[in-house]
Scaffold this active site. Sequence first.
Site, PDB file in Angstrom:
ATOM      1  N   THR A 126       0.823  -1.211   0.000  1.00  0.00           N
ATOM      2  CA  THR A 126       0.000   0.000   0.000  1.00  0.00           C
ATOM      3  C   THR A 126       0.852   1.254   0.000  1.00  0.00           C
ATOM      4  O   THR A 126       0.528   2.236  -0.680  1.00  0.00           O
ATOM      5  CB  THR A 126      -0.941   0.006   1.222  1.00  0.00           C
ATOM      6  OG1 THR A 126      -1.868  -1.077   1.101  1.00  0.00           O
ATOM      7  CG2 THR A 126      -1.718   1.304   1.311  1.00  0.00           C
ATOM      8  N   HIS A 186      -3.260  -2.746  -4.764  1.00  0.00           N
ATOM      9  CA  HIS A 186      -2.414  -3.912  -5.050  1.00  0.00           C
ATOM     10  C   HIS A 186      -3.295  -5.154  -5.059  1.00  0.00           C
ATOM     11  O   HIS A 186      -4.513  -5.076  -4.874  1.00  0.00           O
ATOM     12  CB  HIS A 186      -1.284  -4.064  -4.025  1.00  0.00           C
ATOM     13  CG  HIS A 186      -1.744  -4.085  -2.602  1.00  0.00           C
ATOM     14  ND1 HIS A 186      -2.393  -5.170  -2.050  1.00  0.00           N
ATOM     15  CD2 HIS A 186      -1.671  -3.151  -1.615  1.00  0.00           C
ATOM     16  CE1 HIS A 186      -2.687  -4.907  -0.778  1.00  0.00           C
ATOM     17  NE2 HIS A 186      -2.271  -3.689  -0.489  1.00  0.00           N
TER      18      HIS A 186
END
Length: 686
Positions: free
Chosen positions: A305, A481
């Site tokens: 992240t 992601h």
Amino acid sequence: MSRILKSIRNFFNTTIGFFVLVIVLYWITTLVVYNVDFSLGVKGGMQTFLLIVNPIPSGLLLFGIALYFRGKLSYWLMLIIDFLQSTWLFANVLYYREFSDFLSIGIIKGTGDVQNNLGKSMMEILHPADFLIYLDVLVLILLLVFKIIKIDYRPFKYRYAIGITLLSILLMGGEYSLANSDRSGLLTRTFDNNYIVKYLGLNEYAAFNAYQTHQESSTRAKAKASDLNSVKKFINQHQTYPSVKYFGKEKGKNVFIIHLESFQQFLINYKVNGQEVTPNINKFYSDQHTISFDNFYHQVAQGKTSDAEMMLENSLYGLPQGSAMVTYGSQNTFQAAPAILDQKGYSTAVFHGDVPSFWNRDNTYKSWGYQYFFDSNYYKKKASYNVGYGMKDKILFRDSIPYLEKLPQPFYAKIITLTNHYPYELDKQNVSFPALKTGDSTVDPYVQTAHYLDQSFGEFEDYLNKSGLMKNSVIVLYGDHYGISNNHRPAIAKLLNKKSVNNYDLANFQKVPFMIHADNLDGHVDHTYGGEIDVLPTLLHLLGIKNNNMIQFGHDLLGNNPNQIVPFRDGDFVTPQYTKIGGTVYDSKTGQDLKLNKEQQQQVDDIQNYVTSDLSLSDRVIYGDLLRFYHPKGFKPVNRKDYNYKPKNAMEQLDKADKEHKTDLIDQHGGKSTVPMYHTDAPELK
């Protein structure tokens, strides 16, 4: 026969005999882990040979330390070293299982920021069989305790100990020579840790990573302004210019960045038992005013992240190891989106329902120029409000409105969701969607938390329409992601309705959504290839802000002829024509494994050179803190001391801004709060 057994037992009753036994057990354990827990992509005889032998040189070196001592101390040292080696293996197995990568010093240094949240994930990742990694240590201890093997108190000759040390170094050199002959530039050009482990070994990877970390720490001190010359030259050579159609089309509008945690592109229009997983996001994706990119990839590495945020806000890549936000967020100079927009008259804020120290956000956001950071300290704390890594998304969106409606407009607001985060936990009262039935306990609940995230976004979207914000805002949605890593191949194959998946399938499975919505945009699905590095240039040009004097490695995906090369952090890439994963090149349209002709090979080599330069130059900017030397016209350097994220200070600042500007949402509604316009079915708030 008895004489042979006696000779063997006598041998193991010597120091060198016990040493050999330790090496053999350690070697077997490591090979089992290599083949069972890691996916190293071994191809050919040379790679197979090196994988088999690579635990031996470092094993000889490390366990050989004990041979410089005598008696019990020597044996104790071998056991301690074996325990430490097993622990290193054990830790990497757990980390690799979820992140498809190996532990680095950067990640280990950063665990202090995330230690409060790691425990729950680790319990999900951990398998009982993992403790068999310590079996060799237990066997050795039992052999000594029950005197099946007796300690040899005779001194071990130093010249033999030195000989074993020299042999280990010689073997390492030979191993590296063979590895380098099979993959030229192994330690100078690779971005993929899998290569280092399969060629040289896990210990050698750790040593190389330590060396890299040391080099990185000394790079800043040696850096100078002229180091930027090659960076600026590269960026200027590959500049994408804005299109007349889109440049400035959304000038002066508010910007919402909705950070969709672990959200992959395959979820768009995906159904389970005939029911859409994400009906609200699906509708938004195909809205007549939304431009949606269907060839958009995440480009994160170990920073996950934090890497996504680094690219989104700065158009700089995350690092090959560790997290740039953790390691460099407190000290480096940045020219990030919040600072750029602040200096164009925007208020800037980020909303996040977790502790402010996670990924070092409380320090990094100051370096990026965020005026406000509404973290978990700003929200009511109840046990039922949290799950997994922090506040549930429905509650985060709803309880952010009292702060959002006070922001002077135009504003740049990022909302970071959390509920769709591994291990995909959700309490029963919030589960309203069936789990998958792949048989993979990690994958199956993923659609349930994704559905909850979708419901949360739907409620927020409804508020935007009712409050009038939708008409005067640009809404950006992006997935940060993967939610399902490549280590879950059987489950992924079931999700894709395939018997099996190859590297091409996995690369495309890691696409994430990127959508831009505004009332005056002509919505369509855009097939341009891009990644998270490209978000900032695309957004700035839409807002009418030129970036040709900025250090940004991305390209405007709505601009004139974007290059459409999507580098991955390990040095692989995707383009409209070629998908390169590991040593294999695929046709991006068909997925066919290509046998390249001379012309195609040259094209692939040219793309690879671009990718390598792109990644390494971005790394150079971060490692050397090169932006401290760069002063583009119209941009004022950020002073971290100007920012204070404590609730009392932030509220005083908001009240002061309200008195000065009178452009916030409450003022637009005649001094009335818009909180009553927000409707949620969150059971915790009833």
